[in-house]
Write an enzyme that holds these catalytic residues in place. Structure first.
Site, short mmCIF file in Angstrom:
data_model
loop_
_atom_site.label_atom_id
_atom_site.label_comp_id
_atom_site.label_asym_id
_atom_site.label_seq_id
_atom_site.Cartn_x
_atom_site.Cartn_y
_atom_site.Cartn_z
N TYR A 172 1.29 -3.69 -1.58
CA TYR A 172 0.77 -2.74 -2.57
C TYR A 172 1.94 -2.09 -3.30
O TYR A 172 2.98 -1.81 -2.69
CB TYR A 172 -0.09 -1.69 -1.87
CG TYR A 172 -0.79 -0.73 -2.79
CD1 TYR A 172 -1.48 -1.19 -3.91
CD2 TYR A 172 -0.76 0.65 -2.55
CE1 TYR A 172 -2.12 -0.31 -4.77
CE2 TYR A 172 -1.39 1.54 -3.41
CZ TYR A 172 -2.07 1.05 -4.51
OH TYR A 172 -2.70 1.92 -5.37
N TYR A 182 -0.80 7.67 -0.91
CA TYR A 182 -0.57 6.52 -0.02
C TYR A 182 0.54 6.91 0.94
O TYR A 182 1.69 6.53 0.79
CB TYR A 182 -0.18 5.30 -0.86
CG TYR A 182 -0.31 3.97 -0.14
CD1 TYR A 182 -1.57 3.42 0.11
CD2 TYR A 182 0.81 3.25 0.25
CE1 TYR A 182 -1.69 2.19 0.75
CE2 TYR A 182 0.69 2.02 0.89
CZ TYR A 182 -0.57 1.50 1.13
OH TYR A 182 -0.69 0.28 1.75
#
Ligand code: NAD
Length: 286
Positions: A172, A182
Site C-alpha cells: 500500500y 494507516y
C-alpha cells in the site's frame, strides 16, 4: 501443464486474496489457500454451505474450485515458536501443522510442488494509533505479521517452487507517502515489504529462477480495511482525485496478479506494480 498456486491470506470472499485466487483459477491454475487459524472454521463452513457460491463463478460460468485449505498462522515459523497460550487457545487447538514450515511441508507431501506463491495478508494490532503513539510491541507485531511473514513464506516455499515460478505480495502506498490513519507501524511494515521485494527478487532470481513482485493496490472495502476505519474516506478520495474516476474492483488486482504470475511477465521482477486507478501519480488533490 496447469500451474499450482498457494495463496496465503484468504478467509472470506471480500479481500484481494479471494480475487487473486479467482483470476488464477480462471487462467487455469489449481488453487490452494492458507487461512488464518482463528478464521478457518467459519471460512470452511461457509465454503461447504455454499455461502460463497455466487462469488465463486468464473468468467466461463464454472465455479472456482479450491483444492485444499490449509490452516496457517504466518507469525510462527516452527512449532517451537508457538507460545503456550496460543497452543492451548481453543481456536488453535482444533487445527495442527499451521506454522509456516509445517504448511510448506504439508503442501510438499500433498502436491510435491507449486508454481505461484501469493502473500495477501497483513495485521497490525495498533493500526488505528498514530506512529508516535505506537508501542514497541505493536510496531514489531505489525512487522512480524505483515513483512517477515513474507520472508518466511518465501524461504519455506522456495524449495518446492518450480523454476520459472512467481511470487507476489500486496502493498500500500502508505509505505512511501503519508497516509494519516494507516498507523501502528503498518506504513513501516509496507516499506519493509517493498524493500524486501527487491532483495528477495535478487536472491530468489539468482538461486532459483523465481520472480518476486509486489502489487501496490488502491483501496478496497475488505474485512482488514474496514478494521482500520478509514476505508470509505480513502475510496472517496480516490474517486475524487485519481486519473481514472471509477471504484477499484478486487478483480483488477486479481488480473494483474495473473499477469505477473504468467510468462507474459517473464522479465518483471523486483517491481512495485501500482494497481490503483493511477492515484499514485498525482501530486495534488483536485
Ligand atoms: P483481507 O481481510 O481479505 O485479508 C487479510 C488476511 O490476512 C485475512 O484473511 C486474515 O485472516 C489474514 N491474516 C491476518 N493475520 C494473519 C496471520 N498471522 N497468518 C495468516 N493470515 C493472517 O484484507 P485485504 O485488504 O484484501 O488484505 C490483503 C492484502 O492486501 C494485505 O497485505 C493488505 O495490506 C493489502 N492491501 C489492502 C488494501 C485495501 O484497501 N484493502 C490496499 C492495499 C493493500
Amino acid at each position: 501443464k496447469g500451474k499450482r498456486a498457494f495463496i496465503a491470506g484468504v478467509a472470506d470472499d471480500h479481500g484481494y486474496g479471494w480475487a487473486i485466487a479467482k483470476s488464477l483459477a480462471a487462467a487455469g491454475a489449481e488453487i490452494l489457500v492458507g487461512t488464518w487459524v482463528p478464521a478457518l472454521n467459519i471460512f470452511e463452513t461457509s465454503l461447504r454451505r455454499g455461502k460463497f457460491d455466487e462469488s465463486r463463478v468464473l468468467p466461463d460460468g464454472s465455479l472456482m474450485k479450491i483444492t485444499k485449505v490449509y490452516p496457517l498462522d504466518a507469525v510462527f515459523d516452527t512449532p517451537e515458536d508457538v507460545p503456550e497460550d496460543i497452543k492451548t487457545n481453543k481456536r488453535y487447538a482444533g487445527s495442527s501443522n499451521w506454522t509456516v514450515k509445517e504448511v510448506a511441508e504439508s503442501v510438499k507431501q500433498d502436491f510435491g510442488s507449486i508454481d505461484i506463491l501469493v502473500h495477501s495478508l497483513a495485521n497490525g494490532p495498533e493500526v488505528t494509533k498514530p506512529l508516535l503513539e505506537t508501542s514497541r510491541y505493536g510496531y514489531l507485531a505489525a512487522i512480524s505479521a505483515s513483512s517477515y511473514s513474507y520472508v518466511s513464506l518465501l524461504k519455506h516455499f522456495i524449495p518446492i517452487m518450480n523454476p520459472g515460478g512467481s511470487s507476489l505480495s500486496l502493498t500500500y502506498i502508505a509505505s512511501e507517502r503519508i497516509i494519516p490513519g494507516y498507523g501502528g507501524g503498518m506504513s513501516s511494515a509496507k516499506a519493509g515489504l517493498e524493500s524486501d521485494t527487491r532483495v528477495l527478487a535478487f536472491e530468489a532470481g539468482r538461486k532459483h529462477n523465481i520472480r518476486v513482485n509486489t502489487i501496490s493496490a488502491g483501496p478496497l472495502r475488505s474485512r482488514a480495511a474496514k478494521a482500520i476505519g478509514f476505508i470509505d474516506m480513502m475510496i472517496d478520495y480516490s474517486l475524487a482525485n485519481a486519473p481514472l474516476q471509477k471504484e477499484l474492483s478486487a478483480e483488477e488486482i486479481g488480473n494483474t496478479a495473473a499477469f505477473l504470475a504468467s510468462p507474459l511477465a517473464s522479465a518483471i521482477t523486483g517491481a512495485v506494480i501500482y494497481v490503483d486507478n493511477g492515484l499514485n501519480a498525482m501530486g495534488a488533490a483536485v
